[in-house]
Design a protein around this motif. Structure first.
Motif, PDB file in Angstrom:
ATOM      1  N   LEU A 104      81.658 104.982  62.780  1.00  0.00           N
ATOM      2  CA  LEU A 104      82.069 104.972  64.183  1.00  0.00           C
ATOM      3  C   LEU A 104      83.369 104.182  64.287  1.00  0.00           C
ATOM      4  O   LEU A 104      83.371 102.962  64.095  1.00  0.00           O
ATOM      5  N   ASP A 105      84.448 104.866  64.576  1.00  0.00           N
ATOM      6  CA  ASP A 105      85.733 104.167  64.653  1.00  0.00           C
ATOM      7  C   ASP A 105      85.943 103.682  66.081  1.00  0.00           C
ATOM      8  O   ASP A 105      86.554 104.369  66.902  1.00  0.00           O
ATOM      9  N   ASN A 106      85.427 102.497  66.337  1.00  0.00           N
ATOM     10  CA  ASN A 106      85.531 101.919  67.679  1.00  0.00           C
ATOM     11  C   ASN A 106      85.682 100.415  67.525  1.00  0.00           C
ATOM     12  O   ASN A 106      84.861  99.771  66.881  1.00  0.00           O
ATOM     13  N   THR A 107      86.744  99.863  68.107  1.00  0.00           N
ATOM     14  CA  THR A 107      87.057  98.466  67.837  1.00  0.00           C
ATOM     15  C   THR A 107      86.517  97.507  68.891  1.00  0.00           C
ATOM     16  O   THR A 107      86.731  96.308  68.818  1.00  0.00           O
ATOM     17  N   GLY A 108      85.823  98.057  69.900  1.00  0.00           N
ATOM     18  CA  GLY A 108      85.131  97.205  70.866  1.00  0.00           C
ATOM     19  C   GLY A 108      83.724  96.908  70.366  1.00  0.00           C
ATOM     20  O   GLY A 108      83.420  97.079  69.187  1.00  0.00           O
ATOM     21  N   ARG A 109      82.850  96.511  71.259  1.00  0.00           N
ATOM     22  CA  ARG A 109      81.479  96.195  70.859  1.00  0.00           C
ATOM     23  C   ARG A 109      80.714  97.490  70.554  1.00  0.00           C
ATOM     24  O   ARG A 109      80.784  98.452  71.317  1.00  0.00           O
ATOM     25  N   SER A 110      80.018  97.492  69.435  1.00  0.00           N
ATOM     26  CA  SER A 110      79.211  98.667  69.112  1.00  0.00           C
ATOM     27  C   SER A 110      77.838  98.228  68.629  1.00  0.00           C
ATOM     28  O   SER A 110      77.626  97.056  68.320  1.00  0.00           O
ATOM     29  N   ASP A 111      76.898  99.160  68.647  1.00  0.00           N
ATOM     30  CA  ASP A 111      75.559  98.808  68.194  1.00  0.00           C
ATOM     31  C   ASP A 111      74.914  99.915  67.386  1.00  0.00           C
ATOM     32  O   ASP A 111      75.158 101.104  67.620  1.00  0.00           O
ATOM     33  N   PHE A 112      74.148  99.511  66.405  1.00  0.00           N
ATOM     34  CA  PHE A 112      73.432 100.428  65.511  1.00  0.00           C
ATOM     35  C   PHE A 112      71.969 100.035  65.581  1.00  0.00           C
ATOM     36  O   PHE A 112      71.608  98.915  65.237  1.00  0.00           O
TER      37      PHE A 112
END
Ligand code: MIG
Length: 821
Positions: free
Chosen positions: A202-210
């Motif tokens: 997932l190319d996302n530079t903000g907050r992400s969750d798995f």
């Protein structure tokens, strides 16, 4: 009088409206535009870009056209979309590549990938987003699903049943399994099920969750801001996923050899005399060491790019003296620049608008070590170049390595970082810190690496970082932050660093001995034994804790540490070779067993032992007062490194491990390249090599092969072809064994006249070599060719190291099946 404030909305109680999550709806139409397949649904769409047979990108978009820019994680040369044949009927739209079929269900927009055997590899069910801009998608999970990757995370190797957040955070304490976010963000999840593995990035530079915990039959990947931009990376093996992920986000640059030696650090070595004394002590005691770190106390009131005039009055002299001893220093550089109108770096940053500002123009200030500080905006190339250039201050003094800390960025405030509305100018595409946060540390290290590379005139720089994002491996090694001198943290370093390796971070390691809290004699011994096999090898400890230099716990401990640190240096040719492999293939230096033995039923979550490369199995002792441990040996024949005892794999054994021993096993039929003991990696005592062949047999199907990469160890000349690759092979025959060797390419000439081959723990008794004389070890050491029985009874041959290579035949004693040791 009352104003309208009297009826503030909050007074009416909480808003009860339920947030609705939107999906794209059914697939309504699709088109191809410049090799991008744009599929539109009722409420949004997904653009598909095929990056070859085994990789594609899915970018969700809500407006009319997708924005196809990527974060700096992704290498532009990888992003060229390819065309593949499509088929369409009433229900489905199907794309077929050389390896997979991507099937989009029109009614539901459900996305499925199957292989050419018709087996489902990946299924993405719902993609959805809410009106506040968060998005997520749900993917099928199987009863036999296992999960890996995600970079630097706490807990065990297999991430099934875990949930993580990516938000680079300065977590001084605690590093516990429940901690969802640490210093780094590598949003790559590797999913293995059945005989298949694939990756989702997932190319996302903000907050992400798995979340591999909460949904039973599914796992979810989501992000709070930005658009959902995800890459499918095909296997079928986990190794394929790692190789492909690292073509997408890049691989480590081969480090200078000194950067893979043993490093000594402490928060802080307080003054010039202490640093010099430390270096001299290493040399007096014969303990190899390449680097001493200067933590924050070296600076003048924590101003980066300065030295404290009282405690470090003559840095140039100190560095020159250290260089005589073969020791380099690496100073720490934090992003916070002290707010001080008389400080030049601050002045330049303000006057040239290099610092992060709010949209309205005011600089963002935060408290860190120097007090009130401003933070460079590394998203802006101008600011990044300025920062890189500032490192001339260090390189002019002879410094070649920099340590980036606090670059999450850490700020001493409630949120622990920058305010979310601070802007990143981003070369004219401004974004808020909320969207950019996880990229900050990487862009700092990138600026640092590029600055150093420019100033070092062809020498390889070294950068160490605490924070990072996918792709950080191109610029820096990563250490795992503020662990503690707990046995639990020693044990956790294994799964953590192993998963980092699967996530592209081949050059990583923890603070050996533990940073905070007090280490103990035993913990330091056990941790160092393990640590000398980790790609990054640094002993570091915090202010106010017991000292943990190798001699801090008396002579016995010192002797054991000298031996293990020495072992790392003797194995440097092997280690360097593994780094070269990481540079060319992306495969990590240390590997979980599951990477090499994916079908083995016992290894999916095995993480208290690991492989160094593919043929050495390392089983550290990670509990106090423990002199035995169980070790699992996967299939194949394994030899105890210490005494040659042979085991047929697929078994759990009980290994004896008195304090001076760490259980280690070598795969029979494999080579290890050993060099001379050095006190520092570039010590000029030659490039002697002994190719040790383990467990040779006089059977026609015994075959072993190895390739050794060598170069000058410190410059970029290797990129212009100045390296050599020496291939060695051994073949069993009924009456002995033949060694063959030849240089694949030899533009670099190692400093040696001879080569050695050694048979260790072979299954037959060597008798001699036709046409070669028996010698003593002393004669071999004096440079004569011939063979001898080595100290431990191993059979040793020395030949001339000619560019054209050669061959030799070891004769076996008739019918003797004894152990040659
Ligand atoms: O704890 O610079 O993780 O390695 O010694 C505050 C001082 C800041 C954190 C790093 C640690 C380093 C310390 N730093």
């Amino acid at each position: 009088m009352e104003s309208s404030e009297a009826i503030r909305p909050e007074k009416m109680g909480p808003l009860v409206l339920k947030e609705t999550w939107n999906t794209p709806g059914s697939l309504v139409s699709w088109e191809r535009s410049e090799n991008v397949y744009i599929c539109r649904g009722e409420r949004g769409g997904i653009a598909f870009l095929f990056l070859g047979d085994d990789m594609f990108r899915m970018k969700v978009f809500r407006g009319s056209v997708p924005d196809l820019t990527t974060s700096p994680a992704v290498l532009a040369e990888c992003c060229i979309p390819h065309l593949f044949p499509e088929e369409e009927d009433d229900e489905r739209l199907i794309f077929t590549t050389g390896a997979i079929r991507l099937i989009i269900d029109k009614a539901t927009f459900l996305i499925r990938v199957e292989n050419h055997q018709g087996i489902t590899v990946m299924q993405q069910n719902l993609t959805s987003w809410n009106p506040r801009g968060a998005s997520h998608a749900e993917y099928d999970m199987q009863p036999d699903s296992h999960f890996y990757g995600l970079g630097e995370k706490a807990s065990f190797l297999d991430k099934r049943g875990e949930k993580y957040t990516n938000w680079n955070t300065d977590v001084f304490a605690p590093h516990l399994p429940e901690i969802e976010a640490l210093y780094e963000t590598i949003p790559l999840l590797i999913h293995m099920h059945g005989d298949l593995a694939y990756g989702l990035f997932l190319d996302n530079t903000g907050r992400s969750d798995f979340d591999m915990r909460s949904h039973g039959v599914a796992f979810t990947i989501g992000c709070d801001t930005g658009e959902y931009d995800i890459y499918f990376i095909n296997g079928p093996e986990m190794k394929d996923v790692v190789k492909r992920y690292t073509t997408l986000t890049g691989r480590i640059a081969l480090p200078p050899k000194w950067a893979i030696g043993y490093h000594q650090s402490r928060y802080s070595y307080m003054n010039q005399q202490e640093v010099l004394q430390l270096a001299r002590t290493f040399r007096e005691k014969g303990i190899p060491c390449d680097v001493i770190y200067l933590d924050i106390h070296y600076m003048d009131e924590y101003r980066v790019f300065t030295f404290d005039p009282v405690h470090f009055p003559e840095p140039e002299k100190m560095i020159a003296e250290l260089r005589e001893l073969g020791v380099r220093i690496i100073p720490i550089v934090d992003p916070g620049v002290k707010k001080d109108p008389r400080y030049e770096v601050y002045q330049q940053g303000v006057l040239n608008k290099h610092f992060c500002r709010r949209l309205e123009g005011d600089i963002f200030f935060g408290e860190v070590w120097p007090g009130t500080s401003a933070f460079p905006d590394f998203s802006d190339s101008r600011a990044a170049e300025w920062w890189g250039d500032l490192h001339k201050f260090y390189t002019d003094l002879g410094i070649q390595g920099i340590w980036n800390d606090m670059n999450e960025p850490a700020v001493f405030n409630e949120s622990k970082t920058k305010d979310l509305d601070v802007m990143h100018f981003n070369n004219g595409r401004p974004v808020t810190h909320e969207e950019y946060h996880n990229l900050y540390g990487m862009m700092m290290s990138k600026a640092t690496y590029e600055g150093l590379a420019e100033q070092l005139g062809g020498e390889r720089p070294f950068v160490l970082t605490r924070a990072g994002y996918a792709g950080i491996q191109r610029y820096a090694a990563v250490w795992t932050g503020d662990n503690r001198s707990f046995w639990e943290h020693m044990a956790m370093a294994m799964p953590m660093v192993l998963n980092m390796g699967l996530s592209g971070l081949a050059f990583a390691g923890p603070d050996i001995g533990g940073f905070a809290h007090h280490t103990s004699a035993q913990l330091l011994v056990r941790w160092t034994q393990m640590g000398v096999f980790f790609p990054y090898c640094r002993n570091h400890s915090s202010i106010g804790t017991l000292r943990q230099e190798p001699w801090s716990f008396g002579e016995e401990v010192e002797r054991i540490l000298r031996e293990f640190i020495g072992l790392r240096y003797r194995l440097l040719p092997q280690l360097y070779n593994l780094f070269r492999e990481a540079e060319t293939t992306g495969l990590p230096v240390i590997r979980p067993l599951v990477l090499e033995y994916p079908r083995d039923p016992y290894v999916a979550n095995l993480c208290d032992e690991f492989l160094f490369g593919d043929n050495m199995l390392i089983a550290p002792v990670y509990r106090p007062d423990t002199e035995h441990r169980s070790v699992y040996l996967p299939k194949g024949r394994w030899l105890d490194y210490w005494d040659g005892e042979a085991f047929e794999g697929g078994v759990h054994i009980l290994a004896a491990a008195p304090l001076h021993v760490m259980p280690m096993y070598v795969k029979a039929g494999s080579f290890i390249a050993e060099g001379p003991l050095k006190q520092h990696a570039l010590e000029e005592n030659g490039d002697a090599i002994t190719f040790q062949l383990y467990g040779a047999e006089t059977s026609e199907d015994f075959r072993a092969a190895f390739s050794l990469y060598e170069d000058d160890g410190h410059s970029f000349a290797y990129r212009k072809g100045e390296y050599s690759v020496l291939d060695v092979a051994a073949e069993g025959e009924s009456d002995g064994l033949t060694f063959r060797w030849s240089y694949q390419t030899g533009a670099f000439r190692p400093r040696r006249e001879t080569l050695r081959f050694e048979l260790r723990y072979s299954a037959f008794q060597p008798e001699g070599i036709a046409g070669m004389k028996r010698r003593t070890l002393e004669q071999l050491d004096a440079g004569q060719t011939g063979w001898c029985l080595g100290e431990s009874g191993g059979f040793l041959v020395q030949v001339e190291d000619r560019p054209e290579g050669g061959t030799l035949k070891v004769r076996a004693k008739d019918g003797n099946e004894g152990n040659s040791r």
